[in-house]
Motif scaffolding. Structure first.
Motif, PDB file in Angstrom:
ATOM      1  N   ILE A 230       5.249 -11.310   6.504  1.00 20.50           N
ATOM      2  CA  ILE A 230       3.996 -11.981   6.865  1.00 20.50           C
ATOM      3  C   ILE A 230       3.117 -12.186   5.637  1.00 20.50           C
ATOM      4  CG2 ILE A 230       1.840 -11.717   8.150  1.00 20.50           C
ATOM      5  CD1 ILE A 230       3.462 -10.475  10.412  1.00 20.50           C
ATOM      6  N   GLU A 231       2.918 -11.126   4.854  1.00 23.97           N
ATOM      7  CA  GLU A 231       2.075 -11.243   3.661  1.00 23.97           C
ATOM      8  C   GLU A 231       2.641 -12.272   2.692  1.00 23.97           C
ATOM      9  OE1 GLU A 231       0.966 -10.868  -0.388  1.00 23.97           O
ATOM     10  OE2 GLU A 231       2.903 -10.130   0.347  1.00 23.97           O
ATOM     11  N   SER A 232       3.966 -12.310   2.546  1.00 24.09           N
ATOM     12  CA  SER A 232       4.594 -13.249   1.616  1.00 24.09           C
ATOM     13  C   SER A 232       4.384 -14.691   2.064  1.00 24.09           C
ATOM     14  CB  SER A 232       6.091 -12.953   1.507  1.00 24.09           C
ATOM     15  OG  SER A 232       6.316 -11.685   0.932  1.00 24.09           O
ATOM     16  N   HIS A 233       4.526 -14.951   3.356  1.00 26.82           N
ATOM     17  CA  HIS A 233       4.313 -16.311   3.856  1.00 26.82           C
ATOM     18  C   HIS A 233       2.846 -16.718   3.744  1.00 26.82           C
ATOM     19  CE1 HIS A 233       8.390 -15.838   5.423  1.00 26.82           C
ATOM     20  NE2 HIS A 233       8.410 -17.144   5.560  1.00 26.82           N
ATOM     21  N   GLN A 234       1.939 -15.778   3.933  1.00 24.66           N
ATOM     22  CA  GLN A 234       0.521 -16.087   3.759  1.00 24.66           C
ATOM     23  C   GLN A 234       0.208 -16.409   2.302  1.00 24.66           C
ATOM     24  OE1 GLN A 234      -1.085 -12.447   5.379  1.00 24.66           O
ATOM     25  NE2 GLN A 234      -1.489 -13.375   7.382  1.00 24.66           N
ATOM     26  N   ARG A 235       0.764 -15.624   1.393  1.00 20.00           N
ATOM     27  CA  ARG A 235       0.506 -15.834  -0.041  1.00 20.00           C
ATOM     28  C   ARG A 235       1.047 -17.188  -0.498  1.00 20.00           C
ATOM     29  NH1 ARG A 235       3.780 -13.413  -4.178  1.00 20.00           N
ATOM     30  NH2 ARG A 235       4.641 -12.112  -2.519  1.00 20.00           N
ATOM     31  N   VAL A 236       2.260 -17.505  -0.067  1.00 22.87           N
ATOM     32  CA  VAL A 236       2.854 -18.793  -0.426  1.00 22.87           C
ATOM     33  C   VAL A 236       2.052 -19.939   0.189  1.00 22.87           C
ATOM     34  CG1 VAL A 236       4.877 -20.260  -0.028  1.00 22.87           C
ATOM     35  CG2 VAL A 236       5.170 -17.919  -0.858  1.00 22.87           C
ATOM     36  N   GLY A 237       1.618 -19.768   1.426  1.00 23.03           N
ATOM     37  CA  GLY A 237       0.835 -20.806   2.086  1.00 23.03           C
ATOM     38  C   GLY A 237      -0.485 -21.074   1.389  1.00 23.03           C
ATOM     39  N   ARG A 238      -1.162 -20.015   0.966  1.00 27.22           N
ATOM     40  CA  ARG A 238      -2.442 -20.191   0.271  1.00 27.22           C
ATOM     41  C   ARG A 238      -2.265 -20.979  -1.023  1.00 27.22           C
ATOM     42  NH1 ARG A 238      -3.247 -14.775   2.108  1.00 27.22           N
ATOM     43  NH2 ARG A 238      -2.557 -13.944   0.093  1.00 27.22           N
ATOM     44  N   ARG A 239      -1.203 -20.669  -1.754  1.00 25.67           N
ATOM     45  CA  ARG A 239      -0.975 -21.389  -3.009  1.00 25.67           C
ATOM     46  C   ARG A 239      -0.566 -22.837  -2.740  1.00 25.67           C
ATOM     47  NH1 ARG A 239      -2.823 -22.917  -7.436  1.00 25.67           N
ATOM     48  NH2 ARG A 239      -1.371 -23.191  -9.172  1.00 25.67           N
TER      49      ARG A 239
END
Length: 273
Positions: A197-206
């Motif tokens: 979840i955290e990884s997908h959020q981080r990628v999405g923000r960028r």
């Protein structure tokens, strides 16, 4: 360890410790130790090639039974300097005052080239010879460009994806001189375990910062990525193709990237046929 025992390598290269396969480990350190089984199996007459910029470099160095040659842009025995995206495509950097120009784009590919140079040095290949050999290396489905009949550039990086490779692709495209709009069709990333979840959020923000618009293939994790990116969710690959056709115009570029299981290579094929 078993694969290393079967192959009996003389040289072992670990480019980095990312997040892929975290589904099978309890911590990043466990993952690093798993990859470190490669260098732990090397003969004393061999060589471990390790990324000095990686936070697990000290651990991997201690695990190696062979001498270590390090590489990186911040530190390392073979240290890249003066990295820049080349105006005519690819990238440029220097190593010990030897100039390198790669057809491959991105700092991550330049770092991979440093690892190859370290292994080459062990085999007797000098830096100048290495520069010539690496200049025209091509990797299919890694930021590979195709121009459609409508003049849209499809950037095919659909073979696979991790948080690290997603962000590397984003940064590579952000380095380019901007011509037209920049779009992305993204799929979820697999085998991330508790980091998913955290990884997908981080990628999405960028992604929201780099691209003019983003479409994400719908799934549980795809929804997480889309929410963070402010992206359009598409139900399937056919809808992703239509989204590109409806939004991208001549001179625009579209990155297509996701885990292999997302099958986004089919989107590339449909858009470029």
């Amino acid at each position: 360890g078993r694969l290393a025992q079967l192959a009996e390598p003389t040289v072992g290269i670990i480019t980095n410790i990312g997040s892929v396969h975290m589904e099978f480990f309890e911590s990043h350190e466990q993952l690093a130790r798993g990859k470190g089984e490669l260098v732990a199996a090397l003969p004393e007459s061999g060589l471990a090639v390790l990324n000095a910029d990686d936070p697990f470099f000290p651990l991997l160095s201690r695990m190696s039974t062979a001498p270590v040659m390090s590489f990186g842009f911040e530190a390392g025995d073979l240290r890249g300097e003066h990295y820049a995206a080349a105006t005519e495509g690819g990238c440029e950097f220097t190593v010990q005052d030897v100039a390198f120009h790669l057809a491959l784009e991105g700092r991550h590919q330049a770092r991979n080239a440093l690892a190859a140079l370290a292994a080459g040095k062990f085999a007797g290949v000098g830096l100048e010879e290495g520069a010539a050999a690496l200049a025209n290396v091509f990797v299919a489905h890694r930021l590979q460009e195709h121009k459609t009949s409508k003049g849209v550039v499809i950037v095919d990086d659909a073979y696979n994806a991790s948080p690290e490779s997603m962000l590397a692709a984003f940064e590579t495209l952000a380095e380019r001189p901007k011509h037209g709009k920049l779009f992305a069709v993204l799929g979820p990333m697999a085998e991330l375990g508790a980091l998913a979840i955290e990884s997908h959020q981080r990628v999405g923000r960028r992604a929201a910062e780099v691209f003019d618009a983003v479409a994400v293939l719908d799934s549980e994790l795809g929804s997480v990525l889309a929410d963070a990116a402010g992206a359009h969710l598409v139900p399937d690959r056919e809808a992703a193709v239509m989204w590109v056709k409806n939004n991208a115009r001549r001179g625009d570029s579209v990155l297509v990237k996701g885990s292999h299981s997302a099958g986004l290579d089919e989107v590339v094929k449909e858009l470029t046929k």
